[in-house]
Write a protein that holds these residues in place. Structure first.
Motif, short mmCIF file in Angstrom:
data_model
loop_
_atom_site.label_atom_id
_atom_site.label_comp_id
_atom_site.label_asym_id
_atom_site.label_seq_id
_atom_site.Cartn_x
_atom_site.Cartn_y
_atom_site.Cartn_z
N ILE B 230 0.86 -1.18 0.00
CA ILE B 230 0.00 0.00 0.00
C ILE B 230 0.90 1.22 0.00
O ILE B 230 1.74 1.40 0.89
CB ILE B 230 -0.95 -0.02 1.20
N LEU B 231 0.71 2.03 -1.03
CA LEU B 231 1.61 3.15 -1.25
C LEU B 231 1.14 4.35 -0.45
O LEU B 231 -0.01 4.41 -0.02
CB LEU B 231 1.65 3.46 -2.76
N PRO B 232 2.02 5.31 -0.25
CA PRO B 232 1.69 6.38 0.69
C PRO B 232 0.65 7.37 0.20
O PRO B 232 0.22 8.22 0.97
CB PRO B 232 3.04 7.07 0.94
N ASP B 233 0.24 7.30 -1.03
CA ASP B 233 -0.78 8.20 -1.55
C ASP B 233 -2.02 7.37 -1.88
O ASP B 233 -1.95 6.43 -2.66
CB ASP B 233 -0.23 8.87 -2.83
N PRO B 234 -3.16 7.71 -1.28
CA PRO B 234 -4.36 6.90 -1.54
C PRO B 234 -4.78 6.91 -3.00
O PRO B 234 -5.54 6.04 -3.43
CB PRO B 234 -5.43 7.53 -0.64
N ALA B 235 -4.29 7.88 -3.76
CA ALA B 235 -4.64 7.91 -5.17
C ALA B 235 -3.83 6.92 -5.98
O ALA B 235 -4.19 6.57 -7.10
CB ALA B 235 -4.43 9.32 -5.73
N LEU B 236 -2.71 6.46 -5.41
CA LEU B 236 -1.89 5.49 -6.12
C LEU B 236 -2.50 4.10 -5.95
O LEU B 236 -3.05 3.79 -4.90
CB LEU B 236 -0.46 5.50 -5.57
N PRO B 237 -2.37 3.26 -6.98
CA PRO B 237 -2.94 1.92 -6.86
C PRO B 237 -2.15 1.08 -5.86
O PRO B 237 -0.94 1.27 -5.69
CB PRO B 237 -2.80 1.35 -8.27
N LYS B 238 -2.85 0.18 -5.23
CA LYS B 238 -2.15 -0.83 -4.44
C LYS B 238 -1.38 -1.71 -5.41
O LYS B 238 -1.76 -1.88 -6.57
CB LYS B 238 -3.14 -1.69 -3.67
N ARG B 239 -0.31 -2.28 -4.95
CA ARG B 239 0.45 -3.18 -5.81
C ARG B 239 0.62 -4.52 -5.14
O ARG B 239 0.60 -4.62 -3.91
CB ARG B 239 1.81 -2.56 -6.14
N ALA B 240 0.80 -5.53 -5.94
CA ALA B 240 0.92 -6.87 -5.38
C ALA B 240 1.82 -7.71 -6.27
O ALA B 240 2.00 -7.42 -7.44
CB ALA B 240 -0.45 -7.52 -5.27
N THR B 241 2.38 -8.75 -5.69
CA THR B 241 3.15 -9.68 -6.50
C THR B 241 2.20 -10.52 -7.34
O THR B 241 1.00 -10.56 -7.10
CB THR B 241 4.01 -10.60 -5.61
N SER B 242 2.77 -11.21 -8.30
CA SER B 242 1.93 -11.81 -9.34
C SER B 242 1.00 -12.88 -8.79
O SER B 242 -0.04 -13.14 -9.39
CB SER B 242 2.81 -12.37 -10.45
N GLY B 243 1.35 -13.53 -7.71
CA GLY B 243 0.49 -14.60 -7.20
C GLY B 243 -0.44 -14.17 -6.09
O GLY B 243 -1.18 -14.98 -5.54
#
Lengths: 177, 249
Positions: B230-243
């Motif tokens: 979870i990135l520090p800006d709520p406007a940025l998308p969450k990111r996750a590893t491929s699985g």
């Protein structure tokens, strides 16, 4: 840039899951993103929410039929048997620049109860340049504690004081009543 | 019938859910709580009389460490090697293996419950969760919205650990990327494989310290771990590893 959209046959298009693939160190998430959207009725079913955790979230009975989404699937490709009350919709495989991506959603009571990624690019784990997805939108409706039927909450370590205001505390209190 | 218990220990609160309680399991729960307090007494960096504090303050020699502490330090050294030094039992220059001990304590609670015959329980050590049996549904706290969830993970034998600094406030953005320098508000690691909580938790600590890009890349190379960032800006998308989506509800 390639972009593809798959819409499943679920009822009203309300919830959109955006699954985008982002290259390592890339620019904005949408730049090279294939987008998969899954439609579903989002009619709210959760009850009141004052302390965020009482009610259905607290009964801990997530293995009952009210939570078919908790089926024990640990593998993306492992088919899971839905309960009779839920329906599964499988999207078409979307050919992205990194390989095919396909998702299946289970809809129960008009809500997405489960999302399975049936196919995703095999090489992704090995390709150090392409190692993560961006998840711009998760199903917010499913993420209220009341409707999520959760058993525990993971988060940055709370202090004893912080615990009293945490969702985990609400879960514990609901269960201890 | 479900047994729940919450115990204040180690500067936080441990929460237990047992779906298959029995007299033997209830007894094990009491023993587990006592065990947590014993671990705290030996390993707490905040208790002046703990073994860890005495060594950290030079009042006792590492060479004279108890077998229990020596083993913990061996495990810490393994994680330090696995993470290229991003995890250390000396996080601020002084001995403090807390990053391993809390998850390890949860593992021991689960082991005690298993020995007593329980096959369905979930233990949350201040935000780091190990479950046995299931399926279980574990929420990931949303650092932007107290009381709300950023994701829900479901599965059997789920292990979920989160590192984060929700208190850190505003971040300086890198003008070239528009992202914060470390680019992370919280990082959650999940596993349902043989990885247990101590290792998962320590790896979460390390990957969080690496920052978003390197942390996700590193986690992506671990066969049994998946990450949600979870990135520090709520406007940025969450990111996750491929699985990661294997686990997401």
């Amino acid at each position: 840039m390639r972009r593809a959209i798959v819409t499943t046959t679920a009822t009203a298009a309300g919830v959109v899951l955006l699954l985008s693939l982002k290259p390592h160190g890339g620019q904005s998430a949408s730049a090279q993103a294939p987008v998969i959207s899954s439609g579903s009725d989002t009619s709210s079913t959760s009850g009141t929410s004052d302390t965020g955790g009482t009610g259905s979230a607290g009964n801990g009975d997530a293995s009952s039929t009210t939570a078919p989404s908790a089926a024990p699937s640990g593998k993306a490709g492992g088919s899971s048997s839905s309960t009779s009350k839920s329906s599964s919709y499988t999207g078409q495989a979307v050919d992205t620049r990194y390989g095919p991506v396909q998702v299946r959603i289970d809809v129960s009571g008009g809500k997405i109860s489960k999302i399975d990624v049936l196919q995703y690019p095999d090489g992704m784990q090995r390709d150090q340049d392409i190692n993560s997805y961006a998840l711009p939108v998760l199903n917010q409706e499913a993420l209220s504690a009341q409707s999520a039927q959760i058993d525990a909450v993971s988060g940055a370590t709370y202090t004893s004081d912080g615990y009293t205001q945490s969702l985990q505390s609400a879960l514990d209190q609901a269960g201890l009543k | 019938m479900i047994t729940r218990h919450a115990e204040q220990v180690m500067g936080t609160v441990f929460s237990f859910v047992v779906r298959d309680p029995s007299p033997a399991v209830d007894e094990a729960l009491h023993a587990a709580v006592a065990r947590l307090h014993a671990i705290d007494a030996r390993f707490s960096p905040y208790r002046a009389d703990s073994e860890v504090s005495r060594i950290a303050h030079g009042e006792s020699e590492l060479a004279d460490a108890s077998p229990e502490l020596a083993e913990v330090l061996e495990r810490c050294a393994e994680i330090e090697a696995l993470t290229d030094g991003w995890f250390s039992p000396y996080p601020e220059g002084r001995l403090d293996p807390s990053g391993w001990v809390k998850g390890w304590a949860v593992e021991q609670v689960c082991a005690l419950l298993c020995e007593a015959g329980s096959t369905e329980h979930c233990v949350n050590g201040g935000g780091d969760v190990q479950s046995v049996g299931g399926p279980w549904r574990i929420g990931v706290a949303d650092p932007f919205r107290p009381g709300a969830l950023a994701a829900v993970l479901a599965g059997r034998d789920l292990v979920v650990a989160t590192s984060g600094t929700a208190e850190r406030g505003a971040h300086i953005l890198d003008p070239r990327t528009g992202e914060a320098p470390t680019g992370l508000l919280s990082l959650t690691l999940v596993s349902s494989g043989p990885a247990r909580l101590a290792r998962t938790d320590a790896c979460a600590t390390a990957a969080f310290a690496m920052g978003a890009e390197q942390g996700l890349a590193w986690t992506g190379r671990q066969p049994d771990l998946e990450a949600l960032a979870i990135l520090p800006d709520p406007a940025l998308p969450k990111r996750a590893t491929s699985g990661f989506l294997r686990y997401a509800v």
